[in-house]
Design a protein around this motif. Structure first.
Motif, PDB file in Angstrom:
ATOM      1  N   TYR A 249       0.817  -1.215   0.000  1.00 25.76           N
ATOM      2  CA  TYR A 249       0.000   0.000   0.000  1.00 25.76           C
ATOM      3  C   TYR A 249       0.852   1.268   0.000  1.00 25.76           C
ATOM      4  O   TYR A 249       0.335   2.367  -0.212  1.00 25.76           O
ATOM      5  CB  TYR A 249      -0.907   0.023   1.231  1.00 25.76           C
ATOM      6  CG  TYR A 249      -1.815  -1.181   1.345  1.00 25.76           C
ATOM      7  CD1 TYR A 249      -3.073  -1.179   0.753  1.00 25.76           C
ATOM      8  CD2 TYR A 249      -1.410  -2.321   2.049  1.00 25.76           C
ATOM      9  CE1 TYR A 249      -3.907  -2.276   0.849  1.00 25.76           C
ATOM     10  CE2 TYR A 249      -2.241  -3.431   2.149  1.00 25.76           C
ATOM     11  CZ  TYR A 249      -3.484  -3.405   1.549  1.00 25.76           C
ATOM     12  OH  TYR A 249      -4.309  -4.500   1.643  1.00 25.76           O
ATOM     13  N   ILE A 250       2.134   1.120   0.268  1.00 25.69           N
ATOM     14  CA  ILE A 250       3.014   2.279   0.469  1.00 25.69           C
ATOM     15  C   ILE A 250       3.791   2.586  -0.798  1.00 25.69           C
ATOM     16  O   ILE A 250       4.353   1.699  -1.434  1.00 25.69           O
ATOM     17  CB  ILE A 250       3.966   2.008   1.646  1.00 25.69           C
ATOM     18  CG1 ILE A 250       3.151   1.871   2.943  1.00 25.69           C
ATOM     19  CG2 ILE A 250       5.004   3.122   1.781  1.00 25.69           C
ATOM     20  CD1 ILE A 250       3.975   1.455   4.143  1.00 25.69           C
ATOM     21  N   SER A 251       3.829   3.852  -1.148  1.00 24.55           N
ATOM     22  CA  SER A 251       4.536   4.320  -2.343  1.00 24.55           C
ATOM     23  C   SER A 251       5.333   5.571  -1.980  1.00 24.55           C
ATOM     24  O   SER A 251       5.185   6.115  -0.872  1.00 24.55           O
ATOM     25  CB  SER A 251       3.529   4.649  -3.453  1.00 24.55           C
ATOM     26  OG  SER A 251       2.803   5.830  -3.122  1.00 24.55           O
ATOM     27  N   HIS A 293      15.277   6.285  -7.428  1.00 23.87           N
ATOM     28  CA  HIS A 293      14.488   5.110  -7.054  1.00 23.87           C
ATOM     29  C   HIS A 293      13.007   5.462  -6.961  1.00 23.87           C
ATOM     30  O   HIS A 293      12.143   4.719  -7.478  1.00 23.87           O
ATOM     31  CB  HIS A 293      14.996   4.560  -5.721  1.00 23.87           C
ATOM     32  CG  HIS A 293      14.232   3.382  -5.202  1.00 23.87           C
ATOM     33  ND1 HIS A 293      14.099   2.208  -5.912  1.00 23.87           N
ATOM     34  CD2 HIS A 293      13.543   3.211  -4.032  1.00 23.87           C
ATOM     35  CE1 HIS A 293      13.378   1.350  -5.210  1.00 23.87           C
ATOM     36  NE2 HIS A 293      13.019   1.931  -4.074  1.00 23.87           N
ATOM     37  N   TYR A 294      12.703   6.582  -6.333  1.00 23.92           N
ATOM     38  CA  TYR A 294      11.314   7.019  -6.205  1.00 23.92           C
ATOM     39  C   TYR A 294      10.683   7.282  -7.576  1.00 23.92           C
ATOM     40  O   TYR A 294       9.522   6.935  -7.816  1.00 23.92           O
ATOM     41  CB  TYR A 294      11.245   8.290  -5.363  1.00 23.92           C
ATOM     42  CG  TYR A 294      11.287   8.076  -3.868  1.00 23.92           C
ATOM     43  CD1 TYR A 294      11.528   6.824  -3.312  1.00 23.92           C
ATOM     44  CD2 TYR A 294      11.089   9.140  -2.996  1.00 23.92           C
ATOM     45  CE1 TYR A 294      11.562   6.643  -1.942  1.00 23.92           C
ATOM     46  CE2 TYR A 294      11.107   8.973  -1.619  1.00 23.92           C
ATOM     47  CZ  TYR A 294      11.350   7.722  -1.093  1.00 23.92           C
ATOM     48  OH  TYR A 294      11.376   7.556   0.270  1.00 23.92           O
ATOM     49  N   ALA A 295      11.437   7.915  -8.449  1.00 16.70           N
ATOM     50  CA  ALA A 295      10.913   8.223  -9.783  1.00 16.70           C
ATOM     51  C   ALA A 295      10.547   6.949 -10.533  1.00 16.70           C
ATOM     52  O   ALA A 295       9.570   6.921 -11.307  1.00 16.70           O
ATOM     53  CB  ALA A 295      11.930   9.037 -10.572  1.00 16.70           C
ATOM     54  N   GLU A 296      11.318   5.893 -10.320  1.00 17.15           N
ATOM     55  CA  GLU A 296      11.033   4.612 -10.974  1.00 17.15           C
ATOM     56  C   GLU A 296       9.768   3.962 -10.413  1.00 17.15           C
ATOM     57  O   GLU A 296       9.040   3.277 -11.139  1.00 17.15           O
ATOM     58  CB  GLU A 296      12.222   3.664 -10.797  1.00 17.15           C
ATOM     59  CG  GLU A 296      13.488   4.123 -11.536  1.00 17.15           C
ATOM     60  CD  GLU A 296      14.705   3.289 -11.163  1.00 17.15           C
ATOM     61  OE1 GLU A 296      14.597   2.498 -10.188  1.00 17.15           O
ATOM     62  OE2 GLU A 296      15.746   3.435 -11.826  1.00 17.15           O
ATOM     63  N   LEU A 297       9.494   4.182  -9.138  1.00 17.33           N
ATOM     64  CA  LEU A 297       8.346   3.561  -8.481  1.00 17.33           C
ATOM     65  C   LEU A 297       7.072   4.392  -8.595  1.00 17.33           C
ATOM     66  O   LEU A 297       5.965   3.842  -8.557  1.00 17.33           O
ATOM     67  CB  LEU A 297       8.643   3.342  -6.991  1.00 17.33           C
ATOM     68  CG  LEU A 297       9.759   2.381  -6.610  1.00 17.33           C
ATOM     69  CD1 LEU A 297       9.947   2.392  -5.098  1.00 17.33           C
ATOM     70  CD2 LEU A 297       9.441   0.972  -7.091  1.00 17.33           C
TER      71      LEU A 297
END
Length: 332
Positions: A249-251, A293-297
């Motif tokens: 649920y976490i992004s 990493h965040y941009a990919e997710l």
């Protein structure tokens, strides 16, 4: 002059009355846990992943409720969910956040009395205005879940305001189409952020809070519905899925250093100065790797899309204005 003094006195009295009302509301409101957090403070600091322990805590709490309050008595899945909600969601401080802040199992930043004192003195809301009610609230530490940094307050939002979303959805689901229901649910969430839970009390509207709220709503729905509900009957007893994983649920949308808040004008003046102090870190290896990493997710969620539409319609300020990349543009 005497008239100027009278006008000043009236403004001070009005400001005091407003702060007093907000303080009283914060004490009686079911959303009074409205804690703030600061993931910038945790940039570059070591923080062990806590996914395993969080999953274990949730599974233990829910299965214990099922074993002690539900099993042995004829109850349907909806009744079971109500008992689960009472364990996971309280009126003020939420059980999961109280546990996070008291256990040795969950790593967090800050940790320990000295670190926490430094956090209180330097986090984003540390430079405040007179009679600042938000400073009376304990700031939430940062923890890591499957490589994503979040404030512990987001898990409180997940179980608490997530339940409010779910309750609102249940009440109105037979009155409108699925699309209309979704849009009005998201608008309900924005109104919560405008109220004591957000802007009125702290001067902050948090898209990250709204994302955690929405994901909590999804969680409560999944307890009894979907292809593989989280609750199931086995040999006549209710069981909680051993496959439950909070990280699903976490992004990156839960990280306020990535998903920028919206601040009131009064609040922003000081927060901008504090945030600017982190600009040199934007080019550090640690921050660059995290943001890559965040941009990919990162994916556009229903909450993202709804906020984007409100900004386009002039109903909300653009969170991008308050993003650290905007703050750091043009700085030496």
């Amino acid at each position: 002059s005497r008239q100027h003094g009278i006008r000043l006195l009236k403004r001070l009295n009005a400001n005091f009355t407003y702060r007093l009302v907000v303080t009283l509301l914060s004490l009686i409101s079911p959303s009074a846990q409205a804690l703030e957090t600061d993931q910038f403070y945790a940039w570059g600091k070591p923080n062990e992943d806590s996914t395993h322990y969080l999953n274990a805590w949730v599974r233990l709490q829910i299965q214990d409720v099922l074993d002690t309050r539900v099993n042995g008595v004829p109850r349907d899945c909806g009744n079971a969910v109500e008992f689960i909600q009472k364990r996971l969601q309280h009126s003020i401080y939420q059980p999961i956040e109280l546990w996070i802040n008291s256990t040795d199992l969950v790593d967090r930043v800050p940790r320990g009395i000295e670190e926490y004192q430094d956090y209180r003195e330097s986090y984003l809301l540390s430079k405040t205005v007179p009679l600042d009610t938000a400073r009376g609230l304990q700031p939430s530490p940062t923890l890591e879940v499957n490589g994503i940094r979040i404030g512990s307050d987001k898990l409180a939002h997940f179980f608490s305001e997530g339940w409010w979303y779910y309750s609102w959805w249940k009440k109105h689901r037979d009155d409108m189409s699925e699309d209309e229901l979704q849009q009005k649910l998201l608008r309900y969430g924005v109104k919560l952020e405008w109220w004591v839970q957000g802007k009125l009390l702290t001067g902050v509207i948090s898209p990250a809070d709204m994302e955690a709220n929405y994901q909590g709503f999804i969680f409560y729905r999944q307890l009894c519905s979907g292809n593989e509900p989280l609750l199931s009957r086995q040999d006549g007893h209710w069981q909680f899925s051993t496959d439950f994983d909070i990280s699903a649920y976490i992004s990156p949308e839960w990280d306020e250093s990535w998903n920028a808040n919206i601040y009131s004008k009064l609040r922003w003046k000081n927060i901008r100065k504090t945030m600017a102090g982190y600009c040199p870190m934007l080019n550090s290896t640690w921050v660059e790797q995290q943001r890559t990493h965040y941009a990919e997710l990162d994916k556009q969620t229903p909450t993202d899309e709804f906020i984007k539409n409100l900004v386009a319609e002039g109903e909300l300020p653009d969170p991008g204005f308050f993003d650290i990349t905007s703050v750091c543009e043009g700085l030496p």
